[in-house]
Scaffold this motif. Structure first.
Motif, PDB file in Angstrom:
ATOM      1  N   SER A 172       0.017   7.748   2.227  1.00  0.00           N
ATOM      2  CA  SER A 172       1.115   8.519   1.635  1.00  0.00           C
ATOM      3  C   SER A 172       2.082   9.019   2.710  1.00  0.00           C
ATOM      4  N   ASP A 173       1.577   9.222   3.934  1.00  0.00           N
ATOM      5  CA  ASP A 173       2.450   9.677   5.015  1.00  0.00           C
ATOM      6  C   ASP A 173       3.293   8.544   5.604  1.00  0.00           C
ATOM      7  N   ARG A 174       3.075   7.321   5.124  1.00  0.00           N
ATOM      8  CA  ARG A 174       3.858   6.168   5.584  1.00  0.00           C
ATOM      9  C   ARG A 174       4.744   5.622   4.459  1.00  0.00           C
ATOM     10  N   ALA A 175       4.946   6.401   3.414  1.00  0.00           N
ATOM     11  CA  ALA A 175       5.652   5.916   2.223  1.00  0.00           C
ATOM     12  C   ALA A 175       7.060   5.422   2.528  1.00  0.00           C
ATOM     13  N   ASN A 176       7.723   6.072   3.470  1.00  0.00           N
ATOM     14  CA  ASN A 176       9.119   5.719   3.770  1.00  0.00           C
ATOM     15  C   ASN A 176       9.261   4.785   4.963  1.00  0.00           C
ATOM     16  N   HIS A 177       8.146   4.256   5.455  1.00  0.00           N
ATOM     17  CA  HIS A 177       8.180   3.299   6.555  1.00  0.00           C
ATOM     18  C   HIS A 177       8.387   1.883   6.004  1.00  0.00           C
ATOM     19  N   ARG A 178       9.113   1.088   6.751  1.00  0.00           N
ATOM     20  CA  ARG A 178       9.283  -0.320   6.407  1.00  0.00           C
ATOM     21  C   ARG A 178       8.158  -1.135   7.054  1.00  0.00           C
ATOM     22  N   PRO A 179       7.912  -2.368   6.558  1.00  0.00           N
ATOM     23  CA  PRO A 179       6.771  -3.142   7.057  1.00  0.00           C
ATOM     24  C   PRO A 179       6.703  -3.275   8.570  1.00  0.00           C
ATOM     25  N   HIS A 180       7.841  -3.446   9.247  1.00  0.00           N
ATOM     26  CA  HIS A 180       7.802  -3.638  10.697  1.00  0.00           C
ATOM     27  C   HIS A 180       7.373  -2.371  11.442  1.00  0.00           C
ATOM     28  N   GLN A 181       7.358  -1.246  10.734  1.00  0.00           N
ATOM     29  CA  GLN A 181       6.925   0.019  11.334  1.00  0.00           C
ATOM     30  C   GLN A 181       5.438   0.287  11.094  1.00  0.00           C
ATOM     31  N   LEU A 182       4.755  -0.656  10.469  1.00  0.00           N
ATOM     32  CA  LEU A 182       3.341  -0.507  10.131  1.00  0.00           C
ATOM     33  C   LEU A 182       2.506  -1.537  10.878  1.00  0.00           C
ATOM     34  N   SER A 183       1.252  -1.185  11.150  1.00  0.00           N
ATOM     35  CA  SER A 183       0.325  -2.143  11.751  1.00  0.00           C
ATOM     36  C   SER A 183      -0.087  -3.180  10.700  1.00  0.00           C
ATOM     37  N   GLY A 184      -0.759  -4.237  11.167  1.00  0.00           N
ATOM     38  CA  GLY A 184      -1.224  -5.257  10.227  1.00  0.00           C
ATOM     39  C   GLY A 184      -2.159  -4.691   9.176  1.00  0.00           C
ATOM     40  N   GLY A 185      -3.103  -3.848   9.598  1.00  0.00           N
ATOM     41  CA  GLY A 185      -4.028  -3.239   8.640  1.00  0.00           C
ATOM     42  C   GLY A 185      -3.316  -2.346   7.648  1.00  0.00           C
ATOM     43  N   GLN A 186      -2.319  -1.600   8.118  1.00  0.00           N
ATOM     44  CA  GLN A 186      -1.548  -0.744   7.213  1.00  0.00           C
ATOM     45  C   GLN A 186      -0.740  -1.580   6.227  1.00  0.00           C
ATOM     46  N   GLN A 187      -0.151  -2.674   6.701  1.00  0.00           N
ATOM     47  CA  GLN A 187       0.593  -3.551   5.789  1.00  0.00           C
ATOM     48  C   GLN A 187      -0.326  -4.121   4.708  1.00  0.00           C
ATOM     49  N   GLN A 188      -1.547  -4.479   5.091  1.00  0.00           N
ATOM     50  CA  GLN A 188      -2.463  -5.019   4.090  1.00  0.00           C
ATOM     51  C   GLN A 188      -2.865  -3.958   3.085  1.00  0.00           C
ATOM     52  N   ARG A 189      -3.012  -2.704   3.530  1.00  0.00           N
ATOM     53  CA  ARG A 189      -3.329  -1.630   2.580  1.00  0.00           C
ATOM     54  C   ARG A 189      -2.159  -1.360   1.638  1.00  0.00           C
ATOM     55  N   VAL A 190      -0.931  -1.492   2.127  1.00  0.00           N
ATOM     56  CA  VAL A 190       0.234  -1.397   1.234  1.00  0.00           C
ATOM     57  C   VAL A 190       0.180  -2.530   0.207  1.00  0.00           C
TER      58      VAL A 190
END
Length: 210
Positions: free
Chosen positions: A135-153
């Protein structure tokens, strides 16, 4: 338990320059509601083909796929797409997030396709992001996330519509061990909360979670 997804005598043949290839050769399969399944096998054994046919993303050469007793391949392509959006959630190896959207917007997209009002879909998407710990990454775009975070999205996007079944194709491939473990732990939590999952994998460690 009740059968939620069933395959009957699935055949899928591909034509190649060297002849026909039988990717699926008479597959029968029953998926019970609320269980967590893994379909394992080496690369090239037909696992992804099976998932694509089970989901209606590809049509079999012959055979049936029933979801809640409805034959998906009795629909037109347009009706199939609508049915699939309402009944199934998908998680892919490559995440397939839209780069121009935030995490929240990516998760809310399936709800937008269903015509859910903006305020409601944002609330539901944020609630699911909280479930996957982002929830604390809601306003992040994919390139601002790690691979694991992108998969959780991507997993949040798959479950936001509360589908009958979640289909995951090699969801931990390419992730480092810690990220892969976090994804598998999330799948386990989804299963324990009542979701039906089908995991396609060549990784026996991942399959042991099912």
């Amino acid at each position: 338990m009740s059968i939620i997804l069933q395959a009957e005598k699935l055949y899928k043949e591909y034509k190649t320059s060297s002849g026909a290839v039988n990717a699926l050769n008479g597959v029968d399969l029953s998926i019970e509601k609320g269980l967590f399944y893994a379909i394992i096998g080496r690369s090239g054994s037909g696992k992804s083909t099976l998932l694509h046919v089970l989901s209606g993303l590809d049509r079999p050469t012959s055979g049936k796929v029933l979801i809640d007793g409805v034959d998906m391949f009795s629909f037109s392509d347009e009706k199939m797409a609508i049915f699939r959006r309402r009944s199934m959630g998908f998680v892919f190896q490559q995440f397939r997030l839209l780069t121009g959207m935030t995490a929240l917007e990516n998760v809310a997209l399936p709800l937008a396709l269903q015509g859910i009002p903006r305020h409601e879909r944002s609330e539901r998407a944020l609630a699911v992001l909280e479930r996957v710990g982002l929830s604390d990454r809601a306003n992040h775009r994919p390139h601002q996330l790690s691979g694991g975070q992108q998969q959780r999205v991507a997993i949040a996007r798959a479950v936001v519509t509360e589908p009958c079944v979640i289909l995951a194709d090699e969801p931990t491939a390419g992730l480092d061990p810690a990220a892969a473990d976090s994804v598998l732990e999330l799948f386990d939590r989804l299963h324990r909360s009542g979701h039906t999952l089908v995991l396609i994998t060549h990784d026996e460690r991942a399959a042991q979670c099912a």
